[in-house]
Design a protein around this motif. Structure first.
Motif, PDB file in Angstrom:
ATOM      1  N   PRO A  44      32.984  60.812  15.483  1.00  0.00           N
ATOM      2  CA  PRO A  44      32.077  60.569  14.560  1.00  0.00           C
ATOM      3  C   PRO A  44      32.620  60.863  12.866  1.00  0.00           C
ATOM      4  O   PRO A  44      33.767  61.334  13.073  1.00  0.00           O
ATOM      5  N   TYR A  45      31.866  60.671  12.081  1.00  0.00           N
ATOM      6  CA  TYR A  45      32.393  60.587  10.621  1.00  0.00           C
ATOM      7  C   TYR A  45      32.809  62.232  10.318  1.00  0.00           C
ATOM      8  O   TYR A  45      31.490  62.981  10.596  1.00  0.00           O
ATOM      9  N   GLN A  46      33.797  62.667   9.985  1.00  0.00           N
ATOM     10  CA  GLN A  46      34.045  63.804   9.811  1.00  0.00           C
ATOM     11  C   GLN A  46      33.785  64.614   8.289  1.00  0.00           C
ATOM     12  O   GLN A  46      33.813  65.748   8.381  1.00  0.00           O
ATOM     13  N   GLY A  47      33.516  63.873   7.425  1.00  0.00           N
ATOM     14  CA  GLY A  47      33.438  64.377   6.031  1.00  0.00           C
ATOM     15  C   GLY A  47      32.246  64.882   5.765  1.00  0.00           C
ATOM     16  O   GLY A  47      31.499  64.591   4.894  1.00  0.00           O
ATOM     17  N   VAL A  48      31.521  65.744   6.523  1.00  0.00           N
ATOM     18  CA  VAL A  48      30.315  66.287   6.572  1.00  0.00           C
ATOM     19  C   VAL A  48      30.330  67.886   6.537  1.00  0.00           C
ATOM     20  O   VAL A  48      31.078  68.420   7.303  1.00  0.00           O
ATOM     21  N   ASP A  49      29.190  68.525   6.059  1.00  0.00           N
ATOM     22  CA  ASP A  49      29.094  69.914   6.158  1.00  0.00           C
ATOM     23  C   ASP A  49      28.782  70.102   7.681  1.00  0.00           C
ATOM     24  O   ASP A  49      28.220  69.542   8.314  1.00  0.00           O
ATOM     25  N   GLY A  50      29.579  71.030   8.129  1.00  0.00           N
ATOM     26  CA  GLY A  50      29.406  71.599   9.495  1.00  0.00           C
ATOM     27  C   GLY A  50      30.798  71.078  10.548  1.00  0.00           C
ATOM     28  O   GLY A  50      31.030  71.586  11.550  1.00  0.00           O
ATOM     29  N   CYS A  51      31.272  70.004  10.071  1.00  0.00           N
ATOM     30  CA  CYS A  51      32.601  69.756  10.504  1.00  0.00           C
ATOM     31  C   CYS A  51      33.716  69.961   9.884  1.00  0.00           C
ATOM     32  O   CYS A  51      35.179  70.395  10.361  1.00  0.00           O
ATOM     33  N   VAL A  52      33.943  69.892   8.324  1.00  0.00           N
ATOM     34  CA  VAL A  52      35.158  70.246   7.363  1.00  0.00           C
ATOM     35  C   VAL A  52      34.754  71.722   7.161  1.00  0.00           C
ATOM     36  O   VAL A  52      33.768  71.918   6.551  1.00  0.00           O
ATOM     37  N   ILE A  53      35.907  72.443   7.149  1.00  0.00           N
ATOM     38  CA  ILE A  53      35.831  73.708   6.454  1.00  0.00           C
ATOM     39  C   ILE A  53      36.151  73.687   5.106  1.00  0.00           C
ATOM     40  O   ILE A  53      36.988  72.976   4.581  1.00  0.00           O
ATOM     41  N   PRO A  54      35.086  74.485   4.229  1.00  0.00           N
ATOM     42  CA  PRO A  54      35.357  74.130   2.983  1.00  0.00           C
ATOM     43  C   PRO A  54      36.703  74.457   2.427  1.00  0.00           C
ATOM     44  O   PRO A  54      37.225  75.656   2.828  1.00  0.00           O
ATOM     45  N   GLY A  55      37.295  73.778   1.512  1.00  0.00           N
ATOM     46  CA  GLY A  55      38.707  73.962   0.892  1.00  0.00           C
ATOM     47  C   GLY A  55      39.946  73.462   1.934  1.00  0.00           C
ATOM     48  O   GLY A  55      40.864  73.419   1.672  1.00  0.00           O
ATOM     49  N   GLN A  56      39.537  73.029   2.946  1.00  0.00           N
ATOM     50  CA  GLN A  56      40.682  72.208   4.035  1.00  0.00           C
ATOM     51  C   GLN A  56      40.688  70.912   4.030  1.00  0.00           C
ATOM     52  O   GLN A  56      41.152  70.361   4.983  1.00  0.00           O
ATOM     53  N   CYS A  62      42.248  77.816  17.106  1.00  0.00           N
ATOM     54  CA  CYS A  62      42.906  77.821  15.645  1.00  0.00           C
ATOM     55  C   CYS A  62      42.341  76.947  14.817  1.00  0.00           C
ATOM     56  O   CYS A  62      43.026  76.388  13.947  1.00  0.00           O
ATOM     57  N   PHE A  63      41.233  76.733  14.956  1.00  0.00           N
ATOM     58  CA  PHE A  63      40.461  75.906  13.944  1.00  0.00           C
ATOM     59  C   PHE A  63      40.429  76.140  12.544  1.00  0.00           C
ATOM     60  O   PHE A  63      40.121  75.709  11.334  1.00  0.00           O
ATOM     61  N   ALA A  64      40.320  77.822  12.322  1.00  0.00           N
ATOM     62  CA  ALA A  64      40.273  78.326  11.108  1.00  0.00           C
ATOM     63  C   ALA A  64      41.171  78.216  10.162  1.00  0.00           C
ATOM     64  O   ALA A  64      41.259  78.570   8.671  1.00  0.00           O
ATOM     65  N   PHE A  65      42.519  77.530  10.550  1.00  0.00           N
ATOM     66  CA  PHE A  65      43.451  77.419   9.694  1.00  0.00           C
ATOM     67  C   PHE A  65      43.817  75.914   9.448  1.00  0.00           C
ATOM     68  O   PHE A  65      43.284  75.053   9.922  1.00  0.00           O
ATOM     69  N   GLY A  66      44.220  75.821   8.152  1.00  0.00           N
ATOM     70  CA  GLY A  66      44.565  74.235   7.794  1.00  0.00           C
ATOM     71  C   GLY A  66      45.977  74.271   6.965  1.00  0.00           C
ATOM     72  O   GLY A  66      46.316  74.975   6.033  1.00  0.00           O
ATOM     73  N   ASN A  67      47.008  73.934   7.676  1.00  0.00           N
ATOM     74  CA  ASN A  67      48.392  73.776   7.286  1.00  0.00           C
ATOM     75  C   ASN A  67      48.721  72.295   6.645  1.00  0.00           C
ATOM     76  O   ASN A  67      48.049  71.514   7.148  1.00  0.00           O
ATOM     77  N   ASN A  68      49.281  72.439   5.549  1.00  0.00           N
ATOM     78  CA  ASN A  68      49.648  71.099   4.931  1.00  0.00           C
ATOM     79  C   ASN A  68      51.015  70.645   5.586  1.00  0.00           C
ATOM     80  O   ASN A  68      52.017  71.324   5.560  1.00  0.00           O
ATOM     81  N   GLU A  69      50.855  69.338   6.426  1.00  0.00           N
ATOM     82  CA  GLU A  69      51.881  69.171   7.119  1.00  0.00           C
ATOM     83  C   GLU A  69      52.310  67.734   6.666  1.00  0.00           C
ATOM     84  O   GLU A  69      51.583  66.711   6.206  1.00  0.00           O
ATOM     85  N   HIS A  70      53.748  67.709   6.077  1.00  0.00           N
ATOM     86  CA  HIS A  70      54.295  66.413   5.650  1.00  0.00           C
ATOM     87  C   HIS A  70      54.932  65.780   6.643  1.00  0.00           C
ATOM     88  O   HIS A  70      56.022  66.079   7.489  1.00  0.00           O
ATOM     89  N   ASN A 108      56.292  62.111   7.974  1.00  0.00           N
ATOM     90  CA  ASN A 108      56.617  60.670   7.671  1.00  0.00           C
ATOM     91  C   ASN A 108      56.365  60.224   6.191  1.00  0.00           C
ATOM     92  O   ASN A 108      56.008  59.274   6.070  1.00  0.00           O
ATOM     93  N   GLY A 109      56.484  61.113   5.274  1.00  0.00           N
ATOM     94  CA  GLY A 109      56.380  60.959   3.872  1.00  0.00           C
ATOM     95  C   GLY A 109      54.777  60.946   3.544  1.00  0.00           C
ATOM     96  O   GLY A 109      54.518  60.755   2.426  1.00  0.00           O
ATOM     97  N   HIS A 110      53.797  61.353   4.318  1.00  0.00           N
ATOM     98  CA  HIS A 110      52.640  61.687   3.985  1.00  0.00           C
ATOM     99  C   HIS A 110      52.085  62.942   4.180  1.00  0.00           C
ATOM    100  O   HIS A 110      52.811  63.660   5.062  1.00  0.00           O
ATOM    101  N   ASP A 111      51.197  63.545   3.558  1.00  0.00           N
ATOM    102  CA  ASP A 111      50.679  64.770   3.609  1.00  0.00           C
ATOM    103  C   ASP A 111      49.293  64.725   4.185  1.00  0.00           C
ATOM    104  O   ASP A 111      48.149  64.146   3.893  1.00  0.00           O
ATOM    105  N   TYR A 112      49.089  65.672   5.301  1.00  0.00           N
ATOM    106  CA  TYR A 112      47.683  65.876   5.820  1.00  0.00           C
ATOM    107  C   TYR A 112      47.608  67.343   5.943  1.00  0.00           C
ATOM    108  O   TYR A 112      48.736  67.934   6.218  1.00  0.00           O
ATOM    109  N   VAL A 113      46.274  67.759   5.800  1.00  0.00           N
ATOM    110  CA  VAL A 113      46.051  69.262   6.083  1.00  0.00           C
ATOM    111  C   VAL A 113      45.385  69.323   7.492  1.00  0.00           C
ATOM    112  O   VAL A 113      44.017  68.661   7.557  1.00  0.00           O
ATOM    113  N   VAL A 114      45.864  69.813   8.542  1.00  0.00           N
ATOM    114  CA  VAL A 114      45.167  69.867   9.829  1.00  0.00           C
ATOM    115  C   VAL A 114      45.316  71.204  10.260  1.00  0.00           C
ATOM    116  O   VAL A 114      45.983  72.120  10.000  1.00  0.00           O
ATOM    117  N   GLN A 115      44.600  71.417  11.357  1.00  0.00           N
ATOM    118  CA  GLN A 115      44.656  72.722  12.034  1.00  0.00           C
ATOM    119  C   GLN A 115      45.891  72.792  12.752  1.00  0.00           C
ATOM    120  O   GLN A 115      46.504  71.853  13.322  1.00  0.00           O
TER     121      GLN A 115
END
Length: 332
Positions: free
Chosen positions: A247-259, A301-309, A311-318
């Motif tokens: 489901p849509y993940q950009g909601v309080d409860g699914c996204v950790i603040p700041g990640q 490992c959910f509590a961490f968010g790494n910036n992963e570069h 193929n030329g794009h950046d994503y912050v993922v656990q």
């Protein structure tokens, strides 16, 4: 190899079963890896719900279903994980119990009821769920899966994209609705078994209930229990389907603040990555998991968010749990 170190108080732990040797009889051997698939410009293909979907759902057999709890319900997992990164045969290591694994597959992204495009409904700017999975397929992060599947993973998970429209009572999808969608997609494209994974994306504002009171429902917090899930289902003896639901993940409860510094795509990609890695390492609930906590490789490992570069794009993922370093890591 980068490991993520954390410290929490230790809990006494019971003796665990020894880690089983990786006997991959349930997996077919990969073909040798060649050039990475150029699937970036493959069009999104529409399909309709099959006329026989309702009958297929009624006679289906759910093989497994693992939900990903909302943030406030993940605390018991977090507090039980010391993750010291130095213990050989750590009590938090995953154990293989002999089930099927996925070493190569097509990711079928199924976009449901999106009036515009995938990057608008679930992404940011030009980045979408499809962009992320294609980039992951070219990223060293995918090498984390090698230790669980016993094969080289890089380049082995191409992406195809589909779209469909479905009607949900009270704008709330049920597990029967999800089975109807994945049955129809699997049938339309003759794709099932351990070489295909269907990822179903529900748009913003659509709830999802597995059972009464056990839902993805940001608009009804009293029932809001999970953010996503993965599982498998049999539609007769010859149609075994692996799936995840985001489901849509950009909601309080699914996204950790700041990640989610890059916007909704970070929330989408982190959950999708979580469900993807757990699907390939534990597709039927009898692959790799931890006996102490019941966790799969993404749960600790959910509590961490790494910036992963990638193929030329950046994503912050656990990150994911690595038996190799006995900790959370973002590559082999």
């Amino acid at each position: 190899m980068r490991a993520i170190r954390r410290t929490h108080r230790r809990f006494p732990v019971p003796a665990l079963l020894g880690a089983a040797a990786l006997a991959l009889g349930a997996c077919q051997r990969d073909a040798p890896m060649g050039v990475l698939p150029d699937d970036a410009n493959v069009p999104i293909v529409p399909f309709t719900i099959a006329p026989g979907a309702a009958d297929a759902v009624r006679t289906s057999t759910q093989r497994s279903l693992r939900t990903w709890a909302i943030v406030k319900l993940r605390k018991s997992i977090e507090m039980s994980f010391t993750g010291d990164g130095g213990t050989i045969n750590s009590p938090f290591d995953m154990t293989y119990v002999g089930g099927a694994l996925v070493s190569r597959a097509t990711n079928w992204n199924v976009y449901v009821n999106c009036p515009t495009d995938a990057q608008t409904c679930w992404g940011t700017d030009h980045l979408s769920p499809g962009t992320f999975l294609r980039d992951l397929n070219r990223s060293p992060m995918l090498s984390l899966a090698d230790q669980y599947t016993g094969h080289l993973s890089l380049g082995q998970f191409k992406v195809s994209e589909l779209s469909t429209n479905a009607t949900f009572v009270d704008n709330t999808a049920t597990i029967a609705d999800i089975f109807s969608i994945v049955f129809s997609a699997s049938t339309a494209f003759n794709a099932s078994g351990y070489r295909n994974i269907f990822h179903v994306f529900l748009p913003q504002g659509t709830d999802m209930c597995i059972a009464p009171g056990f839902c993805y429902s940001p608009d009804h917090p009293e029932n809001f229990a999970f953010c996503a899930f993965h599982g498998s289902v049999d539609f007769g003896p010859d149609q075994h389907v692996l799936f995840s639901v985001e489901p849509y993940q950009g909601v309080d409860g699914c996204v950790i603040p700041g990640q989610a510094p890059h916007g909704v795509i970070d929330a989408t990609a982190s959950t999708l990555s979580h469900e993807f890695f757990e699907t390939i390492s534990d597709p039927d609930g009898d692959g790799w998991f931890n006996f102490l906590t019941g966790s799969e490789i993404g749960d600790l490992c959910f509590a961490f968010g790494n910036n992963e570069h990638m193929n030329g794009h950046d994503y912050v993922v656990q990150p994911e749990y690595s038996n190799s370093v006995h900790n959370c890591a973002d590559r082999k």
